[in-house]
Design an enzyme around this catalytic site. Sequence first.
Site: not given
Ligand code: AGP
Length: 609
Positions: A2, A27, A75, A101-102, A481, A485, A488, A504, A604
């Site tokens: 948001c 965001r 959002w 927001n929230g 990671e 990447k 997502e 396993h 974000k």
């Molecule tokens: C990473 O590509 C993601 N967008 C997500 O996993 C992110 O790292 C996670 O939401 C944590 O965010 P922060 O580092 O702002 O706490």
Amino acid sequence: MCGIVGYVGEEQAAPFLLNGLQKLEYRGYDSAGVAVYNGTGLHVVKSKGRLSVLDGILEGGRTLPGVVGIGHTRWATHGAPSDVNSHPQVSDGGKFAVVHNGIIENYLELKNHLLRRGVEFVSDTDTEVVAQMLEYYYRGDVLEAIGRVIQRVEGSYALGIICADCPEKVFAVRKDSPLIIGLGQGENFIASDIPAILSKTRDICRLRDKEIAVLEKDGVKFWGEDMEPLEKPVETVQWDVAAAEKGGYEHFMMKEICEQPEALRKTISPRIREGKIVLDDMKLTAEQIKQINKVFIVACGTSYHVGVVAKYAFEKLLKVPMEVDVASEFRYREPILDENTLVIIISQSGETADTLAALREAKKRGARVLSIVNVVGSTIANESDDVLYTWAGPEIAVASTKAYSTQLAVIYLVVLYMAQELGHTPAGEMAAYLEDLQRLPDLAAACLMDKETIQYFASKYFNARDMYFIGRNVDYAASLEASLKLKEISYIHSEAYTGGELKHGPISLLEDGTLVIAICTYGRLFDKMMSNVREVKARGAVVLGITTRDKEETLRQQTDYQFCIPKITDFMLPSLSIIPLQLFAYYVASMKGCDIDKPRNLAKSVTVE
Ligand code: AGP
């Protein structure tokens, strides 16, 4: 997650609101709306879908005149994405418009209370409850009504409010969700994040929990939770506007991948002086470091993956027990902590709801908290005993890249600093680590030189249904990671496994032509990884191997495709091996035509639980 903007001044509000919301698009959102006081009352326009839809309806803001307004990108949490659930939400009598927001956790109870008193609701949102309560408690003084509402709502909120009776004011209040006040000349602003107002001002004030701001064109007044007036310090934002623009790149993600060498330099260089690590911001003394009996790293997503790398580094150098946990689990378990436990919280945004809750839980249980954060002045930074900033500059793309690299760099600095203070590591070994850390920016730049190899590889596999990443030790951490990447931003199903775990279970997933990316940079277990590569190839997998240059020839004999990175201290390898895999995810997503900077369903900064 948001976005909020608000404007009061002499210019037209709507064009600024649309522009500000566009700067917050990264965001994540599914609908957008604005409310402007147009001389006769509050005029609200909102719509489901991309901001461009709203922009089209408003013809860039020209059809909504007025010099005071608020805007929002939503959002969805409570109620599906729809026009009616979009913000601003307006009170029954039309006096108040609210963006939020929230999450208001007790909204149902509050809603039922108002329903019983005849208030009519139109949306499924928790936010509408705030708008309705404001009007319900309003007796001619908006500030007082806000004070009464925030006494009753539970949960997290950043609120922008306008009232038809105060056509020259914007009101703002927050708790556990970021909100800043921008100070201009004859105009003032609210925003949930800095990029929204950077074209107008760099002077900002940050609201603390339950502080209220009242903005007029010629000034801003602040009140504390106790309703006493407050003086707030003014901060000057150090980024330049270009840092929050694409600067000729097609996407923020590619720009941020390419910024990694420079970001690493900014993170590392000022903290190494005369052969020693100097962490000026760290209050933790050598004596306290000696007392540490356990370290926890707690974070979410990419930041959590930094913790997985950290575990190998901490255990190798400091010989201290260490646990790494995702924040949403840590906050609800019963972790065993005491005053000699160090909890390291990692967060790019410094606002992630689960991570913030984990921090508070750790403090409640008596631990000392060190946070590694990118956004200066964020809530996590403010609430930690120590904070080390990553100084990566603004990261706009939802998929984190330079934040990951710089968080890793800070982890190396912390572990080496603690080793230095403990004095157990031989001087020659320490000097070699420091030398490698200082070379890291150049080595990262070298990894970015050969984008074409990765682009070519992506062109062959961007239609794949599934992909698997395997590695051992720090290569497993990098696999986690790399897999995140890819999934997502390209929406390709992918998993990361340790090389040793394949047999396993997961090996049954392989069939002819399945793509496996084997990260084999960790020298001590290179031969073990080669066995795993042979196992997957025997089941028909196609393998891209990533290794250090000294192992290139062996890898060539075992794998279908290869990418080599420079050699460096073991625990720093993920900083280099991740670069081709960030590029791979980017190119695959681009070839699939995905919305790279704003992947579906993602935000974000995840400021709700
Ligand atoms: C990473 O590509 C993601 N967008 C997500 O996993 C992110 O790292 C996670 O939401 C944590 O965010 P922060 O580092 O702002 O706490």
